[in-house]
Design a protein around this motif. Structure first.
Motif, PDB file in Angstrom:
ATOM      1  N   PHE A 119       6.093   7.831   3.889  1.00  0.00           N
ATOM      2  CA  PHE A 119       7.019   7.069   4.732  1.00  0.00           C
ATOM      3  C   PHE A 119       7.721   5.967   3.939  1.00  0.00           C
ATOM      4  O   PHE A 119       7.715   4.792   4.312  1.00  0.00           O
ATOM      5  CB  PHE A 119       6.295   6.577   5.994  1.00  0.00           C
ATOM      6  N   HIS A 120       8.281   6.410   2.842  1.00  0.00           N
ATOM      7  CA  HIS A 120       9.224   5.629   2.028  1.00  0.00           C
ATOM      8  C   HIS A 120      10.320   6.646   1.726  1.00  0.00           C
ATOM      9  O   HIS A 120      10.047   7.693   1.092  1.00  0.00           O
ATOM     10  CB  HIS A 120       8.513   5.117   0.765  1.00  0.00           C
ATOM     11  N   LEU A 121      11.514   6.353   2.211  1.00  0.00           N
ATOM     12  CA  LEU A 121      12.633   7.305   2.120  1.00  0.00           C
ATOM     13  C   LEU A 121      12.736   7.969   0.746  1.00  0.00           C
ATOM     14  O   LEU A 121      12.620   7.300  -0.284  1.00  0.00           O
ATOM     15  CB  LEU A 121      13.942   6.553   2.414  1.00  0.00           C
ATOM     16  N   THR A 160      13.829  -0.414  -2.985  1.00  0.00           N
ATOM     17  CA  THR A 160      13.408  -1.221  -1.840  1.00  0.00           C
ATOM     18  C   THR A 160      12.685  -0.308  -0.842  1.00  0.00           C
ATOM     19  O   THR A 160      13.012   0.885  -0.736  1.00  0.00           O
ATOM     20  CB  THR A 160      14.615  -1.851  -1.136  1.00  0.00           C
ATOM     21  N   HIS A 161      11.709  -0.873  -0.126  1.00  0.00           N
ATOM     22  CA  HIS A 161      10.967  -0.063   0.848  1.00  0.00           C
ATOM     23  C   HIS A 161      11.791   0.147   2.115  1.00  0.00           C
ATOM     24  O   HIS A 161      12.082  -0.799   2.843  1.00  0.00           O
ATOM     25  CB  HIS A 161       9.623  -0.700   1.216  1.00  0.00           C
ATOM     26  N   VAL A 162      12.152   1.412   2.337  1.00  0.00           N
ATOM     27  CA  VAL A 162      12.860   1.834   3.549  1.00  0.00           C
ATOM     28  C   VAL A 162      12.059   3.012   4.083  1.00  0.00           C
ATOM     29  O   VAL A 162      11.772   3.955   3.344  1.00  0.00           O
ATOM     30  CB  VAL A 162      14.303   2.293   3.213  1.00  0.00           C
ATOM     31  N   ASP A 181       0.818  -1.221   0.000  1.00  0.00           N
ATOM     32  CA  ASP A 181       0.000   0.000   0.000  1.00  0.00           C
ATOM     33  C   ASP A 181       0.854   1.275   0.000  1.00  0.00           C
ATOM     34  O   ASP A 181       0.353   2.353   0.307  1.00  0.00           O
ATOM     35  CB  ASP A 181      -0.961   0.004   1.190  1.00  0.00           C
ATOM     36  N   CYS A 182       2.121   1.159  -0.377  1.00  0.00           N
ATOM     37  CA  CYS A 182       3.009   2.316  -0.374  1.00  0.00           C
ATOM     38  C   CYS A 182       3.081   2.921  -1.776  1.00  0.00           C
ATOM     39  O   CYS A 182       3.467   2.246  -2.735  1.00  0.00           O
ATOM     40  CB  CYS A 182       4.406   1.895   0.102  1.00  0.00           C
ATOM     41  N   ILE A 183       2.721   4.193  -1.891  1.00  0.00           N
ATOM     42  CA  ILE A 183       2.666   4.855  -3.200  1.00  0.00           C
ATOM     43  C   ILE A 183       4.043   4.904  -3.871  1.00  0.00           C
ATOM     44  O   ILE A 183       4.149   4.716  -5.092  1.00  0.00           O
ATOM     45  CB  ILE A 183       2.028   6.278  -3.087  1.00  0.00           C
ATOM     46  N   PHE A 184       5.115   5.131  -3.087  1.00  0.00           N
ATOM     47  CA  PHE A 184       6.449   5.210  -3.712  1.00  0.00           C
ATOM     48  C   PHE A 184       6.957   3.831  -4.127  1.00  0.00           C
ATOM     49  O   PHE A 184       7.697   3.729  -5.102  1.00  0.00           O
ATOM     50  CB  PHE A 184       7.441   5.944  -2.805  1.00  0.00           C
ATOM     51  N   CYS A 185       6.540   2.761  -3.435  1.00  0.00           N
ATOM     52  CA  CYS A 185       6.845   1.405  -3.927  1.00  0.00           C
ATOM     53  C   CYS A 185       6.155   1.189  -5.273  1.00  0.00           C
ATOM     54  O   CYS A 185       6.770   0.681  -6.219  1.00  0.00           O
ATOM     55  CB  CYS A 185       6.371   0.348  -2.940  1.00  0.00           C
ATOM     56  N   LYS A 186       4.897   1.595  -5.371  1.00  0.00           N
ATOM     57  CA  LYS A 186       4.138   1.412  -6.620  1.00  0.00           C
ATOM     58  C   LYS A 186       4.770   2.190  -7.761  1.00  0.00           C
ATOM     59  O   LYS A 186       4.896   1.703  -8.886  1.00  0.00           O
ATOM     60  CB  LYS A 186       2.680   1.848  -6.430  1.00  0.00           C
TER      61      LYS A 186
HETATM   62 ZN    ZN Z   1       7.518   1.873  -0.143  1.00  0.00          ZN
END
Ligand code: ZN
Ligand code: AMP
Length: 107
Positions: free
Chosen positions: A92-94, A45-47, A3-8
Motif C-alpha cells: 500500500f505504497h503506490l 513520498t508515501h502515497v 513501517d512501509c517497505i517501499f518507503c524503506k
Molecule cells: Zn511508503
C-alpha cells in the motif's frame, strides 16, 4: 511511513539497486518477476494508492515510465497499477508495474 517497505527501499535503507532514480521516484526490479523485465516505479513520498495520488505526481510517474523504458530500449511493455485490496494491491505504497517479455497477463 516508517513501517512501509517501499518507503524503506526508496530512501535507500534496504540497499536496493535502482534501475533509475530522480527527485520524484525510484525504479527497481520486482522481487517476484511476472515477465522477463518486471520493474516497479515507486514515488519517494508515501502515497497509499492511485486514489490518494495527485494528478501532478501521477503525471511525473508516467513520465518516469516513458524515460526508463526508452533509456533501456524497452519498446514494448505493459503497465499495471493495482488500486485497493479487492483489485489485488498488496503493497500500500503506490507503484506502477512495468512488464516486458513473456508477460503474464494475470497480474
Ligand atoms: Zn511508503
Ligand atoms: P501489488 O500487488 O500491485 O501491490 O504489487 C506488489 C509487488 O511488489 C509484487 O509484485 C511483489 O512481488 C513486489 N514486492 C513486494 N516486496 C518487494 C520487495 N521487497 N522488493 C521488490 N519487490 C517487492
Amino acid at each position: 511511513m516508517s513501517d512501509c517497505i517501499f518507503c524503506k527501499i526508496a530512501n535507500g535503507e534496504m540497499g536496493t539497486e535502482f534501475v533509475y532514480e530522480d527527485e520524484t521516484a525510484v525504479v527497481f526490479k520486482d522481487l517476484n518477476p511476472k515477465a522477463d523485465i518486471h520493474w516497479l516505479v515507486v514515488p519517494k513520498t508515501h502515497v497509499q494508492d492511485l486514489n490518494e495520488c495527485s494528478d501532478e505526481l501521477i503525471g511525473k510517474l508516467m513520465a518516469v515510465v516513458k524515460k526508463v523504458t526508452k533509456e533501456n530500449n524497452v519498446n514494448s511493455f505493459r503497465t499495471v497499477i493495482n488500486t485497493g485490496k479487492d483489485a489485488g494491491q498488496e503493497v500500500f505504497h503506490l507503484h506502477i508495474h512495468i512488464l516486458s517479455g513473456h508477460v503474464n497477463k494475470s497480474l
